[in-house]
Design an enzyme around this catalytic site. Structure first.
Site, PDB file in Angstrom:
ATOM      1  N   GLY A  74       0.825  -1.204   0.000  1.00 29.39           N
ATOM      2  CA  GLY A  74       0.000   0.000   0.000  1.00 29.39           C
ATOM      3  C   GLY A  74       0.858   1.253   0.000  1.00 29.39           C
ATOM      4  O   GLY A  74       1.942   1.301  -0.585  1.00 29.39           O
ATOM      5  N   SER A  75       0.393   2.260   0.698  1.00 25.40           N
ATOM      6  CA  SER A  75       1.031   3.582   0.625  1.00 25.40           C
ATOM      7  C   SER A  75       2.426   3.650   1.226  1.00 25.40           C
ATOM      8  O   SER A  75       3.145   4.618   0.983  1.00 25.40           O
ATOM      9  CB  SER A  75       0.134   4.625   1.294  1.00 25.40           C
ATOM     10  OG  SER A  75      -1.049   4.800   0.554  1.00 25.40           O
TER      11      SER A  75
END
Length: 667
Positions: A267-268
C-alpha cells in the site's frame, strides 16, 4: 614332508587369527557420543538456546525375555501404547529409542523397575531459557537435537558439532570384556552463533505488538527493526508467538517467520520508492502541482484515493503528506515501466536479498515488458498490485536513511568456538545503490514532512525528528479486493542521523478507523522512542522562538476530542465539518504561523463525494475567505497575506465537495 607340515601349521594359525579378528570385530559395538550443540546468543551474549542433559530411555531387544510384561510396566510412564512398545521391544535392531526428554521423576521411576534390557541415559536436549523471546528467529531443534527451523536450521552445520564414537569389545550378553579393545574418537562441540538481535529492543517490540494486536483485534502483528547503516536486524517480533520448548503445541504456520517467508501488498508505505524514482529522474520536485479529483481514468480503469477522498490541486510535498494515490499513479505512468522497474529492483524488490535465514522469497513485481498493463503500473505507483516481504520494505527505507545504499540484511553477527574464540565476523555489505545521496536526502525530508505535517503525525517523537510513511492496504482475495486491510507504518529516526529503522504491520484489524496512521503509527512511536532511549540517542532540544504568532499543530488523523485538546493547548479555535470520527484535513495547514485565537477548520469524512459550486472570495480577508469556502464544503490553501486577490478554481466552477481551493492574498 617337513615342508608340508610347516605350511599346514602356518595356514591353521593364519586361519585361526582371521576368524578371531572377525569374531572380535563382530563384538566391537560402536556407540555414538553426542557432540555438544553450540549456543545461540543475542548481540549482548545473552543465551537464547543451549543444550542441556536430559534423560532418555532405550531398549536392547536381545536382552529382553518378557516383551509383553516389559511393555505393560513401561506404558504408564511413556507416551507410547503397549502395542507400539511390544513392536519396538521385538525389533531386530541392536537398540531402539523408546522416549527422550524424560522428566527426572519419570526417569527415576523407570530405573526402579529394574527391567532387563531397559537403559536410562542422558542425552543433550535443546533448551530455550528465554522462552518465546525471539522464537520466530531462533527457531526449533528436534528430539535428536537437530535444527528444524529458523537459525537452528540455517546454521545447523555450525551449531551441531561432530559426534564422537566409542567402540568396546562385548560378549553376547553385551557385557564389556575385561582387557578388551576400546576405540575412542572424541566429539567436537559445535560453535556458538551470536545474533544481531538485541533482546532489549526485541522485548520492547514483542510487548508493544502484542498489545496492538489484542486492542485492534488483528489476526497477526509484526515488528521489524534494523540498523539502517549496516543491515543488522535488531528485532523481529511476531504475535501470536510460541515457546520453542513446546513447539509441538502450535502449528507450523504459526511458527513461520513471515518477515522473510511471506509477501503482502505494501500500500502507501511503498510511495517513498515511487517518490525516490521520480525525484531521481528529475520529473518532479517538492513544488510541482498535481490535480487529484475523485478518480483518475487510466488504462481502462480508475484510480481512487482511500475512502474516495478528493484533494484537488496539491503540490508533490502535499501529495505525499496526504498520501494521494492519484499523484503517485500519474508519476508511475509518466516514468514508464522500464525506468520505474529498474528503481524497484535496485531497491531490493522482486529478488531475494540473501538474508541468512531459511525460506526467503523474492516477492512479486510486474514485468516491465507486459503489454496493456498501464493500469497495473499506475496501481504499482501507490503500492497496489506489487507484493513485498516486510524485510524488503524495511531494507528499502533503510537505503533512503543510509544515503542511498541498500545494505544486505543479516541475523548473525559473529561465530565463536566452544572456548569463546572468534571464528567468523559478519561485515556490512552494500547490495545496490538505487539513488544518490542527494535524492535520498530529499526523500528523507519528504518522509519527515509526512510525520510533521501529514497523516503520519501519530508517529512523531519530541526531540527525535521521525521520518516515515503510513500504509492502509486492501487485501486481495480471489482476484479482487475485499474488506480486509493491512495497516502499517515504516520509518526511521533521527532523520538527520538515523540510528534505527522500524516497520510495524497489523494484519486484518477489526476495529473502526483501521488505518496505518491511526493503528500502526502509535505502535511505531512507542517502540522507536523506548529503543532510542535505550541506545543512548540524545534528544534534540526544541528551540522555541518568542513570537506573537503560533504554529498550527498537525491534528490530521486525530479524533475530534484529541484535535480540540491539541488546538486549545496552543490557544486556537476550531470549526468542524463532516460526520467522520477522524480529522482528514485542516485549514490552515500544519506549521503555518498564525495569530493566537485563529480559527482552524477541521474536515472529517464527508461520505459520498458530491459536486459543489466554488464561491468568489476575492477581496475578502483570510479569515472571511476561509469561512466562506468552508461553508461551501471546500478547503483552502493560503498563499501570501492581506486580502484575496486570486483564486483557483475560479468562482462558479463545479468541483467535488472537499476539494482544495488555492487563494492568493496580497497586501
Amino acid at each position: 614332508m617337513l615342508l608340508l607340515v610347516v605350511r599346514l601349521a602356518y595356514l591353521q594359525i593364519y586361519r585361526g587369527e582371521e576368524l578371531a579378528l572377525r569374531a572380535t570385530a563382530q563384538r566391537m559395538r560402536p556407540q555414538t557420543i553426542d557432540a555438544q550443540r553450540g549456543r545461540i546468543l543475542d548481540r549482548n551474549y545473552k543465551t537464547l538456546a543451549v543444550s542441556v542433559g536430559a534423560d532418555a530411555v532405550y531398549a536392547l531387544p536381545e536382552s529382553i525375555r518378557d516383551v509383553v510384561g516389559t511393555a505393560r510396566q513401561l506404558a504408564p510412564y511413556l507416551s507410547v501404547s503397549e502395542e507400539e512398545l511390544r513392536k519396538l521391544l521385538s525389533s531386530k535392531s541392536t537398540s531402539v529409542w523408546l522416549a527422550r526428554g524424560l522428566t527426572v521423576e519419570t526417569a527415576e521411576a523407570i530405573r526402579k523397575l529394574g527391567l532387563p534390557g531397559i537403559r536410562i541415559v542422558q542425552r543433550p536436549q535443546r533448551y530455550y531459557p528465554q522462552g518465546s523471546l525471539a522464537a520466530h528467529v531462533v527457531g526449533i531443534a528436534g528430539t535428536d537435537n537437530q535444527g528444524l527451523e529458523g537459525i537452528e536450521y540455517f546454521y545447523e552445520e555450525i551449531l551441531r558439532g561432530r559426534p564422537g564414537q566409542q567402540a568396546t569389545e562385548r560378549d553376547a550378553a553385551q557385557r564389556s570384556i575385561p582387557g578388551g579393545e576400546t576405540q575412542f574418537v572424541p566429539p567436537e562441540p559445535g560453535h556458538d552463533v551470536v545474533l544481531t538481535i538485541d533482546t532489549v529492543i526485541q522485548y520492547i517490540a514483542e510487548t508493544r505488538i502484542q498489545q496492538a494486536v489484542i486492542s485492534s483485534k488483528s489476526e497477526r502483528g509484526l515488528v521489524l527493526a534494523m540498523n539502517p547503516k549496516t543491515g543488522e536486524i535488531l528485532a523481529n517480533a511476531i504475535y501470536p508467538t510460541f515457546d520453542p520448548n513446546y513447539y509441538q503445541e502450535v502449528s507450523a504456520e504459526r511458527r513461520r517467520n513471515v518477515a522473510v517467508t511471506d509477501q503482502y501488498e505494501p500500500g502507501s508505505t511503498f510511495k517513498f520508492v515511487t517518490a525516490a524514482a521520480a525525484l531521481d529522474l528529475g520529473i518532479t520536485d517538492y513544488n510541482r502541482t498535481f490535480e487529484s479529483g475523485v478518480a483518475w481514468e487510466v488504462g481502462g480503469g480508475k484510480v481512487r484515493n482511500l475512502n474516495g477522498q478528493s484533494f484537488g490541486s496539491l503540490t508533490f510535498r502535499e501529495a505525499i503528506e496526504r498520501s494521494d494515490n492519484i499523484t503517485f499513479a500519474k508519476l508511475s505512468v509518466e516514468m514508464g515501466p522500464q525506468s520505474f522497474h529498474r528503481y524497484i529492483q535496485s531497491f531490493g524488490f522482486g529478488r531475494r536479498l540473501g538474508v541468512d535465514f531459511p525460506g526467503e522469497i523474492a516477492g512479486t513485481v510486474l514485468s516491465p515488458n507486459r503489454t496493456g498493463a498501464t493500469l497495473q503500473w499506475a496501481n504499482t505507483g501507490f503500492g497496489q498490485g506489487i507484493a513485498v516481504t516486510p524485510l524488503q520494505l524495511l531494507s528499502a527505507v533503510s537505503a533512503v536513511a543510509n544515503g542511498g545504499s541498500l545494505m544486505k540484511p543479516y541475523f548473525v553477527k559473529e561465530i565463536l568456538d566452544a572456548h569463546g574464540k572468534l571464528v567468523q565476523k559478519s561485515q556490512p555489505e552494500v547490495l545496490d545503490t538505487p539513488v544518490d545521496t542527494e535524492t535520498a536526502r530529499a526523500v528523507s525530508e519528504l518522509l519527515r514532512s509526512v510525520v510533521a505535517n501529514g497523516n503520519g503525525n501519530r508517529a512523531d517523537i519530541p526531540g527525535y525528528h521521525v521520518a516515515g510513511k503510513t500504509g492502509t492496504a486492501e487485501v486481495p482475495e480471489g482476484g479482487a479486493y475485499g474488506n480486509d486491510i493491512i495497516a502499517s507504518f515504516v520509518g526511521f529516526a533521527p532523520v538527520d542521523d538515523p540510528a534505527l529503522a522500524i516497520l510495524v504491520v497489523l494484519y486484518k484489524p477489526k476495529v473502526e478507523s483501521a488505518y496505518g496512521g491511526v493503528l500502526a503509527a502509535p505502535v511505531f512511536k512507542e517502540i522507536m522512542e523506548e529503543s532510542l532511549e535505550y541506545l543512548g540517542i540524545k534528544r534534540r532540544e526544541e528551540v522555541r522562538r518568542r513570537s506573537s504568532l503560533t504554529s498550527v499543530p498537525n491534528v490530521i488523523n486525530l479524533s475530534r476530542q484529541e484535535a480540540q485538546a491539541r488546538l486549545a493547548q496552543d490557544g486556537l479555535f476550531w470549526t468542524m465539518e463532516g460526520e467522520g470520527t477522524l480529522v482528514t484535513d485542516q485549514t490552515p495547514r500544519p506549521g503555518v504561523q498564525v495569530p493566537a485565537q485563529t480559527t482552524v477548520h477541521l474536515y472529517f469524512d464527508l461520505g459520498e463525494p458530491e459536486d459543489v459550486e466554488v464561491p468568489s472570495v476575492l477581496g475578502l480577508s483570510m479569515f472571511d475567505a476561509s469561512a466562506k469556502l468552508s461553508a461551501a464544503g471546500l478547503r483552502v490553501r493560503v498563499v501570501g497575506s492581506g486580502v484575496a486577490a486570486q483564486q483557483s478554481p475560479g468562482a462558479g466552477a463545479r468541483v467535488p465537495k472537499g476539494s482544495l481551493v488555492e487563494v492568493r492574498f496580497e497586501l
